[in-house]
Scaffold this active site. Structure first.
Site, PDB file in Angstrom:
ATOM      1  N   GLU A 272     -42.709  -7.180 -43.813  1.00  0.00           N
ATOM      2  CA  GLU A 272     -41.621  -6.616 -43.006  1.00  0.00           C
ATOM      3  C   GLU A 272     -41.968  -5.225 -42.496  1.00  0.00           C
ATOM      4  OE1 GLU A 272     -36.854  -5.544 -43.619  1.00  0.00           O
ATOM      5  OE2 GLU A 272     -38.100  -6.056 -45.340  1.00  0.00           O
TER       6      GLU A 272
ATOM      7  N   GLU B 256     -28.103  -8.705 -43.484  1.00  0.00           N
ATOM      8  CA  GLU B 256     -28.522  -7.587 -44.314  1.00  0.00           C
ATOM      9  C   GLU B 256     -27.913  -6.303 -43.749  1.00  0.00           C
ATOM     10  OE1 GLU B 256     -32.655  -6.795 -46.582  1.00  0.00           O
ATOM     11  OE2 GLU B 256     -32.600  -5.963 -44.570  1.00  0.00           O
TER      12      GLU B 256
END
Length: 279
Positions: A155, A256
């Site tokens: 990520e 998220e």
């Protein structure tokens, strides 16, 4: 918003955090969700006792929610203050010690998707040495994940909030994905496309989606500014998720984001209840 063919899951490490960990799966299910993801829940312990793992497994199973993603240990999040990029010795050993524990726990729940955060630069250590160790640790993790037929996610974070993290662009994360795959030959490393982080970096999200969807195995969303729910900022998620689908993405969309001032259960008004359950 028309997301009829989209699979959403809730991150229980940023939503429902007003509740104890073991109560969050049931709260997510009560809000209509059937799939969840987690950062490694024990921020000071890469390895925890079997009783703690069993309790979390039971909470997930009894709530009737599926675990679809788990972060390897990275210390305190947001941050991260640790990760694959660690000084030689204790911190690197903590990351590696967590890998088999996290894999065994997730596998027992049918989850084979693992996010390995790169981590922050460590002052006083040659950046080249840090990157060498990070790649070594990521290769170790990718091989371990490969043994259960899983995927290792890489990520990109964002520079304003994580100024010491070297992975703050989609191209840089893809570079690491490619390096891990080249080193292992397993081709099981993939990009975790977090649209909030990429937006905070000022990247052209349409271009990122068009260029990198084929190497993407998970997507996370939060609006910008504020890291709130879709509709609280300026990102057009109808267009963005539609573009992902057009480019062939059919995986999970992880929620998220921060719930705002109220309870997390009230942070999903943007998503009609029938669309919250995985289908």
């Amino acid at each position: 918003m028309g997301f009829t063919d989209t699979r959403f899951n809730v991150n229980l490490s940023i939503l429902f955090t007003e509740l104890p960990l073991l109560e969050r799966p049931a709260a997510a299910r009560a809000a209509g969700f059937t799939a969840v993801e987690l950062w490694w829940p024990w921020v000071d312990a890469p390895v925890v006792g079997q009783a703690e793992l069993d309790a979390l497994r039971t909470a997930l199973n009894e709530a009737g929610v599926r675990l679809v993603g788990l972060n390897f240990y990275a210390g305190q999040l947001p941050g991260p203050d640790r990760g694959a990029l660690s000084i030689p010795g204790q911190e690197s050993e903590r990351f590696r010690a967590n890998v088999p524990v996290a894999i065994e726990f997730a596998k027992s729940l049918g989850c084979t998707s693992f996010n390995a955060l790169y981590g922050n630069r460590v002052e006083g250590v040659d950046p080249a040495e840090q990157d060498r160790l990070a790649l070594e640790n990521l290769v170790y993790a990718a091989r371990a994940v490969g043994e259960v037929g899983g995927t290792l996610l890489i990520e990109a974070l964002n520079a304003p909030e994580s100024p010491k993290c070297p992975l703050v662009s989609a191209p840089k994360a893809i570079e690491i994905v490619d390096a891990v795959n080249a080193a292992t030959g397993l081709d099981n490393a993939r990009f975790l496309m977090d649209l909030y982080h990429l937006s905070m970096n000022g990247e052209d999200l349409d271009e990122v989606i068009d260029r990198y969807t084929a190497k993407t195995a998970h997507v996370q969303i939060a609006d910008n500014p504020g890291r709130g729910a879709p509709g609280s900022g300026s990102l057009d998620f109808t267009a963005l998720l539609g573009r992902l689908k057009k480019n062939g993405y059919d995986g999970w969309i992880g929620l998220e984001y921060k719930p705002g001032n109220g309870p997390s259960a009230g942070a999903f008004a943007w998503l009609p209840a029938p669309l919250r359950a995985a289908h």
